[in-house]
Design an enzyme around this catalytic site. Structure first.
Site, mmCIF file in Angstrom:
data_model
loop_
_atom_site.group_PDB
_atom_site.id
_atom_site.type_symbol
_atom_site.label_atom_id
_atom_site.label_comp_id
_atom_site.label_asym_id
_atom_site.label_seq_id
_atom_site.Cartn_x
_atom_site.Cartn_y
_atom_site.Cartn_z
ATOM 1 N N ASP A 62 0.810 -1.211 0.000
ATOM 2 C CA ASP A 62 0.000 0.000 0.000
ATOM 3 C C ASP A 62 0.844 1.262 0.000
ATOM 4 O OD1 ASP A 62 0.880 -0.344 2.658
ATOM 5 O OD2 ASP A 62 -1.037 -1.192 3.261
ATOM 6 N N ASN A 86 -7.804 -4.525 14.592
ATOM 7 C CA ASN A 86 -9.161 -4.971 14.254
ATOM 8 C C ASN A 86 -9.159 -6.082 13.208
ATOM 9 O OD1 ASN A 86 -8.391 -3.549 12.001
ATOM 10 N ND2 ASN A 86 -10.086 -2.095 12.050
#
Length: 240
Positions: A67, A135
Site C-alpha cells: 500500500d 481490528n
C-alpha cells in the site's frame, strides 16, 4: 495455517528472517511482497545485518508493496516508498527499478489501480509479508472489505488515522486515503507470512486463527490459504 510462537518481538523477527532468507537463497529471482509499519522493522534489520555479514544478494530480487498513502510523493518522509528505501532498500544491492509500489500522486485513481493490478498479475509473489491490525485488518483492507477485492483506494478509518498520527507533526497532516492491494491479490501469493507482536494484537490473533472466516475480520481469510505462517510473540499469542 502454521502458528509459530516466540518469546518476544526480537525472536519473531529472527524467525521471519529465516523464512525470507530461505526463499531468497533458493530463488535469487524471487518476487517478495513487502509491508510497512513498525512490525516488520526488526525483520528488515535482520536482512540488512545478514547482507552486511554474509553478502546475501538481492540484485535480481523484485519486490511489490502492499500500500501507499494517496497524495504523498515518493520523496515525502512519511510515504511508504520512502519508508522502504530508508529502512531496507538503501542498505542492499537491490535495483531500485525492481522495487514496485503504488503511485501515491497518481491523478487518476482507477488508472493507477488498474496499473497495479496488471503488475501483480505479471509478478506472482513467492511470499507476501503482512502485519496484523488491531481490528484484524491486513494492508489497508479494513473490516467488511470484500474478500474478492483487488487494488483499490480506501478512506482511512479514524482509528487508523489516529494510530498513524504519531508519525506526523500534526494529525491534520495524516492522509485520509490510501491505495492498497486487495485481499484477493494477497491470497494469490504462493506463501503468506504474517507477523504479530504485542498484547494489543491478542484479540486479532485469536480471531485470525480460531475465529469464523468472515469479512468482519479480514485476516481470518488466511485460514483458507494453503501455505500461511503466522509468527506471534508471547503477548500477541496470549489468548490462543
Amino acid at each position: 495455517m502454521k502458528l509459530i510462537k516466540t518469546k518476544d518481538g526480537e525472536e519473531m523477527s529472527a524467525k521471519a528472517f529465516h523464512v525470507i532468507k530461505d526463499i531468497v537463497k533458493s530463488n535469487p529471482y524471487a518476487v517478495l511482497g513487502l509491508a510497512t509499519g513498525t512490525t516488520p522493522l526488526g525483520l528488515y534489520r535482520c536482512i540488512i545485518e545478514d547482507y552486511k555479514e554474509n553478502g546475501t544478494s538481492y540484485q535480481h530480487i523484485r519486490t511489490v508493496n502492499l500500500d501507499e498513502y494517496q497524495g504523498l510523493p515518493k520523496s515525502h518522509p512519511q510515504s511508504y516508498a520512502y519508508f522502504m528505501r530508508e529502512n531496507l532498500f538503501r542498505y542492499l544491492d537491490i535495483e531500485e527499478s525492481n522495487t514496485y509500489i503504488e503511485n501515491g500522486t497518481a491523478q487518476n485513481e482507477a488508472e493507477e489501480c488498474a496499473r497495479y493490478n496488471k503488475l501483480l498479475s505479471e509478478m506472482p509473489r513467492d511470499i507476501q509479508l503482512l502485519g496484523l491490525g488491531r481490528n484484524g485488518h491486513i494492508a489497508f483492507n479494513e473490516p467488511f472489505t470484500p474478500f474478492g477485492s483487488k487494488t483499490h483506494v480506501v478512506d482511512l478509518t479514524e482509528n487508523t488515522i489516529k494510530d498513524n498520527a504519531r508519525l506526523f507533526d500534526d494529525i491534520s497532516e495524516v492522509p485520509r486515503k490510501a491505495f492498497t492491494m486487495g485481499i484477493k491479490q494477497i491470497m494469490h501469493a504462493k506463501q503468506i507470512l504474517i507477523l504479530a507482536s504485542g498484547v494489543n494484537k491478542a484479540d486479532a490473533v485469536y480471531k485470525t486463527v480460531c475465529g469464523e472466516v468472515t469479512e468482519e475480520v479480514p485476516a481470518s481469510v488466511l485460514q483458507l490459504h494453503p501455505n500461511c505462517i503466522l509468527i506471534a510473540d508471547s503477548e500477541a499469542a496470549s489468548k490462543l
